[in-house]
Design a protein around this motif. Structure first.
Motif, PDB file in Angstrom:
ATOM      1  N   UNK A  32      13.714  18.703  10.112  1.00  0.00           N
ATOM      2  CA  UNK A  32      13.894  19.218   8.699  1.00  0.00           C
ATOM      3  C   UNK A  32      14.071  17.923   7.934  1.00  0.00           C
ATOM      4  N   UNK A  33      14.563  16.824   8.436  1.00  0.00           N
ATOM      5  CA  UNK A  33      14.588  15.642   7.672  1.00  0.00           C
ATOM      6  C   UNK A  33      13.429  15.047   7.387  1.00  0.00           C
ATOM      7  N   UNK A  34      12.503  15.383   8.428  1.00  0.00           N
ATOM      8  CA  UNK A  34      10.946  14.765   8.239  1.00  0.00           C
ATOM      9  C   UNK A  34      10.174  15.526   7.272  1.00  0.00           C
ATOM     10  N   UNK A  35      10.581  16.801   7.131  1.00  0.00           N
ATOM     11  CA  UNK A  35       9.794  18.004   5.974  1.00  0.00           C
ATOM     12  C   UNK A  35      10.360  17.264   4.633  1.00  0.00           C
ATOM     13  N   UNK A  36      11.674  17.240   4.830  1.00  0.00           N
ATOM     14  CA  UNK A  36      12.418  16.629   3.407  1.00  0.00           C
ATOM     15  C   UNK A  36      11.821  15.325   2.914  1.00  0.00           C
ATOM     16  N   UNK A  37      11.266  14.281   3.828  1.00  0.00           N
ATOM     17  CA  UNK A  37      10.803  13.194   3.312  1.00  0.00           C
ATOM     18  C   UNK A  37       9.351  13.326   2.938  1.00  0.00           C
ATOM     19  N   UNK A  38       8.737  14.147   3.531  1.00  0.00           N
ATOM     20  CA  UNK A  38       7.323  14.720   3.300  1.00  0.00           C
ATOM     21  C   UNK A  38       7.409  15.342   1.733  1.00  0.00           C
ATOM     22  N   UNK A  39       8.101  16.271   1.521  1.00  0.00           N
ATOM     23  CA  UNK A  39       8.241  16.950   0.170  1.00  0.00           C
ATOM     24  C   UNK A  39       8.571  15.854  -0.871  1.00  0.00           C
ATOM     25  N   UNK A  40       9.482  14.906  -0.424  1.00  0.00           N
ATOM     26  CA  UNK A  40      10.001  13.894  -1.438  1.00  0.00           C
ATOM     27  C   UNK A  40       8.744  12.920  -1.882  1.00  0.00           C
ATOM     28  N   UNK A  41       8.213  12.642  -0.866  1.00  0.00           N
ATOM     29  CA  UNK A  41       6.951  11.517  -1.056  1.00  0.00           C
ATOM     30  C   UNK A  41       5.741  12.131  -2.012  1.00  0.00           C
ATOM     31  N   UNK A  42       5.458  13.666  -1.543  1.00  0.00           N
ATOM     32  CA  UNK A  42       4.414  14.179  -1.992  1.00  0.00           C
ATOM     33  C   UNK A  42       4.871  14.492  -3.722  1.00  0.00           C
ATOM     34  N   UNK A  43       6.219  14.508  -3.795  1.00  0.00           N
ATOM     35  CA  UNK A  43       6.532  14.992  -5.367  1.00  0.00           C
ATOM     36  C   UNK A  43       6.340  13.450  -5.958  1.00  0.00           C
ATOM     37  N   UNK A  44       6.408  12.338  -5.451  1.00  0.00           N
ATOM     38  CA  UNK A  44       6.488  10.870  -6.120  1.00  0.00           C
ATOM     39  C   UNK A  44       4.955  10.520  -6.038  1.00  0.00           C
ATOM     40  N   UNK A  46       2.937  10.055  -3.626  1.00  0.00           N
ATOM     41  CA  UNK A  46       2.693   9.312  -2.352  1.00  0.00           C
ATOM     42  C   UNK A  46       2.225  10.005  -1.384  1.00  0.00           C
ATOM     43  N   UNK A  47       1.605   9.197  -0.135  1.00  0.00           N
ATOM     44  CA  UNK A  47       1.131   9.696   1.037  1.00  0.00           C
ATOM     45  C   UNK A  47       2.361   9.325   2.122  1.00  0.00           C
ATOM     46  N   UNK A  48       2.638  10.621   2.997  1.00  0.00           N
ATOM     47  CA  UNK A  48       3.751  10.193   3.770  1.00  0.00           C
ATOM     48  C   UNK A  48       2.916  10.057   5.134  1.00  0.00           C
ATOM     49  N   UNK A  49       3.260   8.977   5.937  1.00  0.00           N
ATOM     50  CA  UNK A  49       2.553   8.666   7.070  1.00  0.00           C
ATOM     51  C   UNK A  49       3.331   7.695   8.036  1.00  0.00           C
ATOM     52  N   UNK A  71       1.711   8.902  12.807  1.00  0.00           N
ATOM     53  CA  UNK A  71       2.254  10.173  13.115  1.00  0.00           C
ATOM     54  C   UNK A  71       1.927  11.228  12.345  1.00  0.00           C
ATOM     55  N   UNK A  72       1.263  12.467  12.950  1.00  0.00           N
ATOM     56  CA  UNK A  72       0.815  13.494  12.319  1.00  0.00           C
ATOM     57  C   UNK A  72       1.965  14.466  12.065  1.00  0.00           C
ATOM     58  N   UNK A  73       2.297  14.824  10.607  1.00  0.00           N
ATOM     59  CA  UNK A  73       3.181  15.662  10.418  1.00  0.00           C
ATOM     60  C   UNK A  73       2.646  16.861   9.699  1.00  0.00           C
TER      61      UNK A  73
END
Length: 147
Positions: A32-44, A46-49, A71-73
């Motif tokens: 869930x934390x990984x998904x949260x960081x993914x959403x926050x970086x998409x909102x900013x 940026x690419x989350x990798x 890592x593929x998320x």
């Protein structure tokens, strides 16, 4: 030895056995934390990798090498035809049932609500609200190994 004489010394024992349900909670919470960081970086914008270490053997030399790879998320959310966001909670490759009627997704209106929902879900997982759903999915996986 003067440093040790100033410290309080005790005989400590580290417990390595954590109950399976706590391990499952921690696993789901980290995802869930990984998904949260993914959403926050998409909102900013940026690419989350995230990176992780991968070890492989070089075929020409036979030498084992460790390299850092992205890592593929996979996203747990998608946009529906009516411009709503659906969020599914996954444990491994399986989607968790969110209620007794079989609902498997949460409908949200925008990205900010998605981020707040992920934060709330993370707290709910740590409080044990998803224990039954996690156990059900985990038991289903375990029975497939017994075949």
């Amino acid at each position: 030895m003067s440093v040790l004489s100033n410290l309080k010394l005790v005989t400590g024992r580290k417990y390595s056995n954590v109950s399976p349900i706590v391990q499952r909670r921690n696993k789901l919470c980290s995802k869930l934390h990984e998904q949260l960081v993914l959403c926050e970086t998409k909102k900013a914008g940026n690419q989350y990798a995230p990176k992780h270490m991968k070890t492989f053997t070089n075929k020409q030399t036979g030498e084992r090498m460790t390299v850092e790879v992205a890592k593929r998320v996979k996203e747990w959310f998608w946009i529906t035809d009516d411009k709503k966001i659906n969020l599914a909670i996954k444990y491994g490759a399986k989607t968790l049932a969110l209620n007794k009627k079989g609902a498997n997704a949460i409908e949200l209106t925008n990205g900010d609500e998605l981020i707040e929902t992920l934060k709330a879900l993370k707290v709910a997982v740590l409080n044990g609200e998803f224990d039954d759903a996690i156990t059900e999915v985990s038991d289903a996986v375990r029975t497939r190994f017994g075949k």
